[in-house]
Design a protein around this motif. Sequence first.
Motif, PDB file in Angstrom:
ATOM      1  N   GLN A 195       9.161  11.256  -2.999  1.00  0.00           N
ATOM      2  CA  GLN A 195      10.388  10.054  -3.390  1.00  0.00           C
ATOM      3  C   GLN A 195      10.823   8.940  -3.421  1.00  0.00           C
ATOM      4  N   TYR A 196      11.075   8.806  -1.695  1.00  0.00           N
ATOM      5  CA  TYR A 196      10.897   7.483  -0.773  1.00  0.00           C
ATOM      6  C   TYR A 196      10.229   6.242  -1.042  1.00  0.00           C
ATOM      7  N   LEU A 197       8.788   8.104  -0.974  1.00  0.00           N
ATOM      8  CA  LEU A 197       7.899   6.332   0.006  1.00  0.00           C
ATOM      9  C   LEU A 197       7.663   5.896  -1.695  1.00  0.00           C
ATOM     10  N   LEU A 198       7.150   6.635  -2.925  1.00  0.00           N
ATOM     11  CA  LEU A 198       7.048   5.958  -4.256  1.00  0.00           C
ATOM     12  C   LEU A 198       7.795   5.135  -4.398  1.00  0.00           C
ATOM     13  N   GLY A 199       9.392   5.375  -3.509  1.00  0.00           N
ATOM     14  CA  GLY A 199      10.144   4.057  -4.354  1.00  0.00           C
ATOM     15  C   GLY A 199       9.808   3.067  -3.078  1.00  0.00           C
ATOM     16  N   LYS A 200      10.162   2.853  -2.162  1.00  0.00           N
ATOM     17  CA  LYS A 200       9.965   1.638  -1.160  1.00  0.00           C
ATOM     18  C   LYS A 200       9.011   1.267  -1.316  1.00  0.00           C
ATOM     19  N   ILE A 201       7.715   1.566  -1.436  1.00  0.00           N
ATOM     20  CA  ILE A 201       6.259   0.698  -1.206  1.00  0.00           C
ATOM     21  C   ILE A 201       5.583   0.759  -2.080  1.00  0.00           C
ATOM     22  N   GLY A 202       5.965   1.818  -2.847  1.00  0.00           N
ATOM     23  CA  GLY A 202       4.464   2.251  -5.186  1.00  0.00           C
ATOM     24  C   GLY A 202       3.934   2.611  -4.361  1.00  0.00           C
ATOM     25  N   ARG A 203       2.572   1.983  -4.887  1.00  0.00           N
ATOM     26  CA  ARG A 203       1.953   2.845  -5.005  1.00  0.00           C
ATOM     27  C   ARG A 203       0.446   1.990  -4.088  1.00  0.00           C
ATOM     28  N   ASN A 204       0.874   0.431  -4.025  1.00  0.00           N
ATOM     29  CA  ASN A 204      -0.300   0.021  -3.165  1.00  0.00           C
ATOM     30  C   ASN A 204      -0.538  -0.317  -1.755  1.00  0.00           C
ATOM     31  N   GLY A 205      -0.689  -0.567  -0.797  1.00  0.00           N
ATOM     32  CA  GLY A 205      -0.557  -0.768   0.345  1.00  0.00           C
ATOM     33  C   GLY A 205       0.725  -1.671   0.904  1.00  0.00           C
ATOM     34  N   VAL A 206       1.097  -1.239   2.476  1.00  0.00           N
ATOM     35  CA  VAL A 206       2.355  -1.833   2.821  1.00  0.00           C
ATOM     36  C   VAL A 206       2.098  -2.813   3.750  1.00  0.00           C
ATOM     37  N   ARG A 207       3.100  -4.214   3.560  1.00  0.00           N
ATOM     38  CA  ARG A 207       2.539  -5.696   3.580  1.00  0.00           C
ATOM     39  C   ARG A 207       4.434  -6.501   4.065  1.00  0.00           C
ATOM     40  N   SER A 208       4.197  -6.572   5.540  1.00  0.00           N
ATOM     41  CA  SER A 208       5.430  -7.687   5.949  1.00  0.00           C
ATOM     42  C   SER A 208       4.792  -9.227   6.032  1.00  0.00           C
ATOM     43  N   GLY A 209       4.878 -10.192   5.220  1.00  0.00           N
ATOM     44  CA  GLY A 209       3.955 -11.208   6.096  1.00  0.00           C
ATOM     45  C   GLY A 209       2.818 -10.983   6.870  1.00  0.00           C
ATOM     46  N   ARG A 210       2.609 -10.828   8.143  1.00  0.00           N
ATOM     47  CA  ARG A 210       1.315 -10.920   8.214  1.00  0.00           C
ATOM     48  C   ARG A 210       0.542 -10.021   9.238  1.00  0.00           C
ATOM     49  N   LEU A 211       1.880  -9.309   9.095  1.00  0.00           N
ATOM     50  CA  LEU A 211       2.040  -7.358   9.152  1.00  0.00           C
ATOM     51  C   LEU A 211       1.139  -6.868   8.238  1.00  0.00           C
ATOM     52  N   HIS A 212       0.337  -6.077   8.494  1.00  0.00           N
ATOM     53  CA  HIS A 212       0.004  -4.519   7.213  1.00  0.00           C
ATOM     54  C   HIS A 212      -0.609  -3.737   7.988  1.00  0.00           C
ATOM     55  N   PHE A 213       0.506  -2.243   7.553  1.00  0.00           N
ATOM     56  CA  PHE A 213       1.106  -1.466   7.642  1.00  0.00           C
ATOM     57  C   PHE A 213      -0.750  -0.229   7.047  1.00  0.00           C
ATOM     58  N   ALA A 214      -0.823   0.437   8.127  1.00  0.00           N
ATOM     59  CA  ALA A 214      -1.824   1.268   7.669  1.00  0.00           C
ATOM     60  C   ALA A 214      -2.037   2.247   8.291  1.00  0.00           C
ATOM     61  N   HIS A 215      -1.395   3.211   8.140  1.00  0.00           N
ATOM     62  CA  HIS A 215      -0.903   5.059   8.441  1.00  0.00           C
ATOM     63  C   HIS A 215      -1.152   6.053   7.871  1.00  0.00           C
ATOM     64  N   ALA A 216      -2.014   6.863   7.587  1.00  0.00           N
ATOM     65  CA  ALA A 216      -1.158   7.922   6.910  1.00  0.00           C
ATOM     66  C   ALA A 216       0.744   8.657   6.886  1.00  0.00           C
ATOM     67  N   ASP A 217       1.367   8.110   8.182  1.00  0.00           N
ATOM     68  CA  ASP A 217       2.940   8.244   7.554  1.00  0.00           C
ATOM     69  C   ASP A 217       3.079   7.847   6.527  1.00  0.00           C
ATOM     70  N   TRP A 218       2.266   6.416   5.758  1.00  0.00           N
ATOM     71  CA  TRP A 218       3.053   5.670   4.254  1.00  0.00           C
ATOM     72  C   TRP A 218       2.740   6.957   3.214  1.00  0.00           C
ATOM     73  N   SER A 219       1.599   7.939   3.581  1.00  0.00           N
ATOM     74  CA  SER A 219       1.855   8.808   2.539  1.00  0.00           C
ATOM     75  C   SER A 219       2.189   9.916   3.022  1.00  0.00           C
ATOM     76  N   GLY A 220       3.296  10.696   4.017  1.00  0.00           N
ATOM     77  CA  GLY A 220       3.998  11.158   4.105  1.00  0.00           C
ATOM     78  C   GLY A 220       3.791  12.108   4.438  1.00  0.00           C
ATOM     79  N   TYR A 221       1.947  12.258   4.772  1.00  0.00           N
ATOM     80  CA  TYR A 221       1.587  13.820   5.518  1.00  0.00           C
ATOM     81  C   TYR A 221       0.338  13.607   5.439  1.00  0.00           C
ATOM     82  N   SER A 222      -0.302  13.907   6.880  1.00  0.00           N
ATOM     83  CA  SER A 222      -1.796  13.747   7.553  1.00  0.00           C
ATOM     84  C   SER A 222      -2.851  14.303   7.431  1.00  0.00           C
ATOM     85  N   ILE A 223      -3.817  13.915   6.477  1.00  0.00           N
ATOM     86  CA  ILE A 223      -5.021  14.576   6.430  1.00  0.00           C
ATOM     87  C   ILE A 223      -6.013  13.624   6.354  1.00  0.00           C
ATOM     88  N   PHE A 224      -7.405  13.425   6.099  1.00  0.00           N
ATOM     89  CA  PHE A 224      -7.931  12.492   6.768  1.00  0.00           C
ATOM     90  C   PHE A 224      -7.947  11.483   5.229  1.00  0.00           C
TER      91      PHE A 224
END
Length: 526
Positions: A483-512
């Motif tokens: 609920q938190y992740l979908l509310g805060k970052i939505g369904r797209n990628g996570v970006r702040s200016g010139r920084l792009h965040f890419a990790h399974a953490d942003w899905s809330g659990y870790s699988i390939f």
Amino acid sequence: MQRRTFLGLPGAALALAGCERPESISGGFTGINDQRGHALRDRRQSLEPTTTRRTQILIAGAGVAGLAAARALRLRGMEDFVLMELEDGAGGNARGGQLSGMPCPLGAHYLPVPGDDAHEVQDLLEELGLRQRVAGRWHYAEQHLVHSPQERLFFHDTWQDGLLPVDGVSPATLEQYQRFAQRVHALSQAGRFSIPASRTAFTAEHAALDAQTADHWLRSEGFDDPHLLWYLDYSCRDDYGAGLARVSAWACIHYFASRHGFHMPGEHGDGDDDAGTLTWPEGNGWLTKRLAAPLGDRLYSGHSVLRITEERQGVAVDTVNHHDGTVTRWQSAQCIIALPAFIAARVVQSPPAVLVETAKRMAYAPWLVANLHISSPLQDRVGAAPSWDNVVYGEAGGGLGYVDARHQSLDPTPGPTVLTYYRAPGDTPDARQQLLRQPWTHWRDVVVSALSIPHPDLAERLTRMDITRYGHAMAIPTPGTQQYLLGKIGRNGVRSGRLHFAHADWSGYSIFEEAFTRGHMAGLAV
């Protein structure tokens, strides 16, 4: 003494098996250099750059997400980039290794055949020759699918086919299995579950599941059979690193509903003809090795990111070379941060609020992977034949059983092999500290104890054991995470200016699939 308690005692299991303590067995810790990360945590701010270099894009972290981001850049024709990786090899918790000359996993060891929601992963598998269209249907390369027999469970002192306890269980247990299967089906029909999770149709019922722990929801639904609860707890620890008391009910249902449901042995659901699991002797290291191969000298292994600072004209990234101690400032136009959220929040200067808040919310599961070189095939108990995945029912301490690295071999001649044993102790108090502080011999005895129950001759055939420890192996999908992740970052990628965040953490659990999709999306967003 209860069997569950008994299995948690190293000395007791060895005494039962009639074995001496395996003092002569060689081995040690391998795979993860915890000293590097901890040293930088304590003295990061005192290190200053002495040289400056430039690149168009810098990728921090060469796990699955970082490697996927690099692939996405290459597919777009963008070649001016570098990857920084703390360890001496790429792949994160999906790396492979060798023991006595035999390939084996150092972490994740399989990839379920991906569904259509994970089309980025499907494209990768097609690129690697693992997936092709034949007569209008997609087929996966047979030699890479798990060979039969696939799974077995040591239950009531015998081996049974499959991991769901069925031999000798009561009609009441079977009734709860059936009812749980129906409940999973009903929930998946009411609101589709998918992998990647960001493509799930997150409904009000999903939110209600996400708001409570799995064990609370199961009790409220009248599911109290110990065999069912053991299996569900095992399943959650397998994907999430923690059991029913910590993961959300959404995560527990997602484990089944996002793939092929929950079925009694012998039953099949829609689409199961296409189901399968891909694996290799070195586990998912087979995949990460191929993702890393085209990178050449753009991959900087043994390099840690100290600081990431967004500037007016670009991003400054300070890195340390662990081989010679030199510190370099990289000037890049943009930066892809494929690091766990808690590390990213430390190295990003003036981090965005969403990163700070996400890092605070995340809980991480420790993990132990032990590779055991066996000189000759083990004596086996009665029941099902040796399988790829072999699990002991009721093992204490987070044990998840072992896989046989030689199972995929087409050579029928019995011989030496490597067994890879997994342990997810995230529900044990102070598990991370114990994993770090206890000597290798302690964990050697724990592993031998656990596996000597089904294999009394293990100690006499074991020649070497290498142990890999992950202090923060994966994010645990605790209640409220989705609920938190979908509310805060939505369904797209996570970006702040010139920084792009890419990790399974942003899905809330870790699988390939989650890590790869996040990395691919970041590579496209640059």
